[in-house]
Write a protein that holds these residues in place. Structure first.
Motif, mmCIF file in Angstrom:
data_model
loop_
_atom_site.group_PDB
_atom_site.id
_atom_site.type_symbol
_atom_site.label_atom_id
_atom_site.label_comp_id
_atom_site.label_asym_id
_atom_site.label_seq_id
_atom_site.Cartn_x
_atom_site.Cartn_y
_atom_site.Cartn_z
ATOM 1 N N ASN A 133 0.811 -1.213 0.000
ATOM 2 C CA ASN A 133 0.000 0.000 0.000
ATOM 3 C C ASN A 133 0.854 1.277 0.000
ATOM 4 N N TYR B 234 2.461 6.813 2.417
ATOM 5 C CA TYR B 234 1.661 6.026 3.345
ATOM 6 C C TYR B 234 1.538 6.833 4.631
ATOM 7 N N GLY C 161 -3.993 2.588 -2.815
ATOM 8 C CA GLY C 161 -3.396 3.916 -2.703
ATOM 9 C C GLY C 161 -2.151 4.100 -3.552
ATOM 10 N N TYR D 275 -1.951 6.657 0.468
ATOM 11 C CA TYR D 275 -2.749 5.736 1.270
ATOM 12 C C TYR D 275 -2.900 6.304 2.674
#
Length: 232
Positions: A153, A158, A181, A185
């Motif tokens: 992800n 992130y 994502g 994400y």
């Protein structure tokens, strides 16, 4: 190797620096004046990250390129504590087997500030370009996050628990995620995200090619649900 003094040290590069082993952890505030030069790992050297920061103060990276680092978390830069400021910096071509190919910064209430900089072509399992969270804030201004990849992800960024993220006048493009994502994400219980005058384009993922906001099941300890704001 420097004589001890008072206040923040300034380190001025006069040429490219190629490392064959890891640098010591930075434990005090410092300013790195890069002069446009590169600090990177020699291609055949063992894996290590370029900068490891555990500082009770601020580290500034100015006009510098951080390249070819490799580690479990934070292939290019790992910020354990302290404020990290990047200005006109490039973090590129770094890799992490776990989190934050370019930059990893968590478990600190101090901010990460990225201005007029490029985070590109880094790879990781989570957060190919940047992995940031657990109690801090991150502000990105006039910068580019591009060409990063995550096998899981957050190809570009992130954002994780209780971390507040603001991105202004920037571009998130060409990032890839193997799951969710592609560009950005936002994990459950992460802080609010505000995208202002920012372009998110050409990213890809199985779900949320541009931005994936994880479903929130309960209010955060701050007393509200995680929200994503898109302004202009």
């Amino acid at each position: 190797g420097c004589v001890a003094g008072s206040g923040i040290d300034t380190i001025e590069l006069t040429g490219d620096v190629t490392l064959v082993e890891a640098l010591p952890t930075v434990t005090q505030g410092a300013i790195f004046e890069g002069g446009g030069f590169t600090v990177g790992r020699y291609p055949t050297a063992p894996d290590f990250r370029i900068l490891d920061l555990d500082v009770g103060g601020t580290v500034e990276l100015r006009d510098i390129k951080i390249v070819n680092g490799a580690a479990s978390d934070g292939g290019g830069i790992r910020r354990n504590d302290g404020q990290l400021t990047l200005f006109n910096a490039t973090v590129s071509g770094n890799e992490a087997t776990s989190r934050g190919g370019g930059i990893y910064g968590t478990f600190s209430s101090d901010a990460i500030s990225i201005t007029a900089s490029t985070i590109s072509d880094n790879t990781a399992s989570l957060g190919g370009g940047i992995y940031s969270g657990f109690g801090g804030t991150m502000v990105i201004n006039n910068s580019t996050v591009s060409g990063n990849a995550a096998t899981s992800n957050g190809g570009g960024i992130y954002n994780v628990m209780y971390n507040y993220l603001t991105i202004t006048n920037s571009t998130i493009s060409g990032n890839v995620s193997g799951d969710r994502g592609g560009g950005l994400y936002n994990q459950f219980y992460a802080g609010d995200i505000d995208l202002v005058n920012t372009t998110v384009i050409g990213n890809s993922a199985v779900e949320g090619g541009g931005v994936y906001g994880y479903p929130v099941f309960a209010a955060t300890p701050q007393g509200h649900y995680t929200e994503i704001f898109l302004d202009n």
